[in-house]
Design a protein around this motif. Structure first.
Motif, PDB file in Angstrom:
ATOM      1  N   LEU A 181       0.840  -1.201   0.000  1.00 13.84           N
ATOM      2  CA  LEU A 181       0.000   0.000   0.000  1.00 13.84           C
ATOM      3  C   LEU A 181       0.872   1.247   0.000  1.00 13.84           C
ATOM      4  N   ASP A 182       0.276   2.348  -0.425  1.00 11.26           N
ATOM      5  CA  ASP A 182       0.915   3.659  -0.365  1.00 11.26           C
ATOM      6  C   ASP A 182       0.208   4.460   0.727  1.00 11.26           C
ATOM      7  N   ALA A 183       0.933   4.754   1.809  1.00 11.50           N
ATOM      8  CA  ALA A 183       0.328   5.356   2.997  1.00 11.50           C
ATOM      9  C   ALA A 183      -0.190   6.766   2.782  1.00 11.50           C
ATOM     10  N   ARG A 184       0.114   7.365   1.608  1.00 12.15           N
ATOM     11  CA  ARG A 184      -0.442   8.696   1.360  1.00 12.15           C
ATOM     12  C   ARG A 184      -1.963   8.675   1.299  1.00 12.15           C
ATOM     13  N   GLY A 185      -2.530   7.490   0.972  1.00  6.75           N
ATOM     14  CA  GLY A 185      -3.985   7.368   1.000  1.00  6.75           C
ATOM     15  C   GLY A 185      -4.524   7.411   2.416  1.00  6.75           C
TER      16      GLY A 185
END
Lengths: 191, 191
Positions: A127-131
């Protein structure tokens, strides 16, 4: 006098006679097929919470087979503001998926008279934690994808073992939920 | 001389200074936002399997904060052909959802300067086993629905606590995955 060879009732640790008996019950008494599972969770501190898992409804009655509740914690590592009190919820979801695919593979193999020697798997979720932290909505909160790599050995050809995995994917409770999603209703009491 | 009151850096057990520092890093270095979580599972016997959860990639590096792996089991109760060695995978999925919603609520409350006194929840999932056992395809394998009942107390009005829960639903990693689903790729090695 002749004897007929019968299938061993227990294969891969699964009592196949019990499985077939249960299928007959579910066909004759559809109301026995309803299961209600329950988890009670309590926040401890920071990212740390604790679930107790004990009772459930199934096979037409409240289950009474568990003398004690299971207690499972969840938290985060320091980089995600916790103290490693427990695995994090995304890892726990991968564990749920691994456990469900594995036991479904084992059940299917038992029904198909295949003896398994090994079922192991590695699951990876990215996952990309910016979400999730709310700084870029072009990324979803959860995993973009999950990869599951199984290593399976048993007394059947590779093709048959692959068919067993395919059937398990088509029948796994958690694989269904993780791939297709489930409606979730959240109710809040604040008094 | 005047002093300005500053927010306490730790609220609800969350180090809010660390949270804001992390947000700054993620904005400046987007590559730090990539997280890869991993679970390794091994079948033990029957419905029983065991996961080890240890390393992950995140914040631009392999994590080194966990000296020992977490070990989590999964199995089934007798009515589902196991021996209660552990919670079942559907219950574990509910635990993942509870843990994620709870820690996200706590994080959001900390950011909004709300002190929480209690966050507890009961999660319920209902399914009809005729789907998963393969005798009636009009039922899905997984839960038809999941109900989450939160009880939350803190030093804010009911309306604000409800807003915190709404924001947590919009930001929770596992809530996203459970409600929307995730693509899962399954690879099998049989040699």
């Amino acid at each position: 006098m002749t004897t007929t060879a019968s299938a061993p009732p227990v294969r891969n640790g699964i009592d196949t006679a019990q499985v077939y008996g249960t299928l007959d019950v579910l066909k004759a008494q559809p109301e026995a097929a309803r299961f209600e599972f329950r988890v009670r969770n309590r926040w401890i501190d920071g990212t740390h919470s604790r679930s107790t898992i004990h009772d459930f409804w199934g096979a037409g009655a409240e289950d009474a087979s568990r003398a004690e509740p299971f207690v499972l914690d969840a938290s985060e590592p320091p980089v995600l503001f916790g103290h490693n009190e427990a695995p994090n919820p995304a890892e726990i979801l991968l564990h749920a998926l691994a456990g469900c695919l594995t036991l479904t593979i084992v059940n299917v193999a038992a029904a198909r008279k295949v003896n398994l020697y090994e079922v192991s798997s590695t699951l990876t979720g990215v996952l990309d934690a910016r979400g999730a932290v709310g700084i870029d909505d072009s990324y979803r909160n959860g995993f973009e994808r999950i990869d599951v790599a199984f290593s399976i050995r048993g007394d059947a050809k590779a093709e048959k073992l692959q068919e067993i995995v395919d059937r398990a994917k088509a029948r796994s409770v958690v694989y269904d939920m993780v791939t297709n999603g489930v409606p979730v209703a959240v109710d809040v009491t604040t008094d």
